[in-house]
Design a protein around this motif. Sequence first.
Motif, PDB file in Angstrom:
ATOM      1  N   VAL A   1      21.236  44.276  46.665  1.00  0.00           N
ATOM      2  CA  VAL A   1      20.393  43.510  45.739  1.00  0.00           C
ATOM      3  C   VAL A   1      20.156  44.324  44.469  1.00  0.00           C
ATOM      4  O   VAL A   1      20.280  43.825  43.348  1.00  0.00           O
ATOM      5  CB  VAL A   1      19.044  43.123  46.402  1.00  0.00           C
ATOM      6  N   GLY A   2      19.854  45.603  44.643  1.00  0.00           N
ATOM      7  CA  GLY A   2      19.641  46.483  43.489  1.00  0.00           C
ATOM      8  C   GLY A   2      20.902  46.638  42.650  1.00  0.00           C
ATOM      9  O   GLY A   2      20.853  46.591  41.416  1.00  0.00           O
ATOM     10  N   ALA A   3      22.035  46.767  43.325  1.00  0.00           N
ATOM     11  CA  ALA A   3      23.300  46.952  42.609  1.00  0.00           C
ATOM     12  C   ALA A   3      23.656  45.710  41.790  1.00  0.00           C
ATOM     13  O   ALA A   3      24.196  45.805  40.683  1.00  0.00           O
ATOM     14  CB  ALA A   3      24.417  47.276  43.600  1.00  0.00           C
ATOM     15  N   ARG A   4      23.336  44.549  42.332  1.00  0.00           N
ATOM     16  CA  ARG A   4      23.590  43.309  41.582  1.00  0.00           C
ATOM     17  C   ARG A   4      22.791  43.285  40.280  1.00  0.00           C
ATOM     18  O   ARG A   4      23.306  42.899  39.232  1.00  0.00           O
ATOM     19  CB  ARG A   4      23.209  42.085  42.427  1.00  0.00           C
ATOM     20  N   TRP A   5      21.518  43.680  40.381  1.00  0.00           N
ATOM     21  CA  TRP A   5      20.694  43.700  39.163  1.00  0.00           C
ATOM     22  C   TRP A   5      21.212  44.736  38.180  1.00  0.00           C
ATOM     23  O   TRP A   5      21.194  44.512  36.966  1.00  0.00           O
ATOM     24  CB  TRP A   5      19.221  43.932  39.501  1.00  0.00           C
ATOM     25  N   ASP A   6      21.662  45.878  38.695  1.00  0.00           N
ATOM     26  CA  ASP A   6      22.226  46.891  37.795  1.00  0.00           C
ATOM     27  C   ASP A   6      23.382  46.312  36.988  1.00  0.00           C
ATOM     28  O   ASP A   6      23.470  46.501  35.771  1.00  0.00           O
ATOM     29  CB  ASP A   6      22.716  48.106  38.600  1.00  0.00           C
TER      30      ASP A   6
ATOM     31  N   SER B   1      24.082  43.051  36.420  1.00  0.00           N
ATOM     32  CA  SER B   1      23.637  41.970  35.537  1.00  0.00           C
ATOM     33  C   SER B   1      22.948  42.521  34.296  1.00  0.00           C
ATOM     34  O   SER B   1      23.226  42.095  33.170  1.00  0.00           O
ATOM     35  CB  SER B   1      22.664  41.048  36.287  1.00  0.00           C
TER      36      SER B   1
END
Lengths: 110, 131
Positions: free
Chosen positions: A92-97, A99
């Motif tokens: 989840v954190g990596a996706r935000w990074d 985006s």
Amino acid sequence: MHASAHGDDVGAVFAALADPTRRRVVQSLAEGTTVTASALARELPMTRQAVAKHLSALERAGLVTPRREGRETRYRLTPEPLDEAIAWMADVGARWDRSLERLSERARRA
Amino acid sequence: MMPTQDSVSRSIVLPVAPEHAWDALTRPDELAEWLADEVVCDDELDEGSEALLRWDDGQERVAVVEEADEPSRLTFRWRTDGTGDETRVEFTLVELPREQTLLTVVESGFAPLPAGWGPKLVAHAGALLRA
């Protein structure tokens, strides 16, 4: 892997570990190899029935695995689902990074 | 026990004013440039509006806007189609000097993740299990 791919399993892991008593059960199991509900009840201390209930919840989440040995059931810790939960949160954190990096690039060009 | 958070949080500084950053968060065509590959919504995101987000890998999510307080705060719930997974996303924008914006995103409510169970505590539990 998608953030949601293991959502249900991860939810079960989190729910199982949300209870402080179950975390103590997990901690006790982490210190030993295999253990019976009676032995855990003496150690914690709580009733055997209460321990059995918590062990069932942990078993549903895949965090402990029971094995019948004669008249007793021994439990051992199987922490793999927790790794999955950790990986899911990290994802989840990596996706935000990713985006936010795209957003940032766009803003710089603007 | 370590401090806990039922959330994932990220912050960045954007080299644009909040009013400009707001467009990037609320206009479907802008969102399709960074958050998803395709965003279907009748208009700009506003309170109560529903947006369909699609990614090239086939994933789809439906976002329902809860709060839209231009240009400082936008929150929505989004769920993945076909699963019960729903989380809450909260953007806050803070104006910085020289036309910059501090943008913070917090994604929380990893259903049915109970309060107080975030990455830190999970990581802690993981370390404990491997100890």
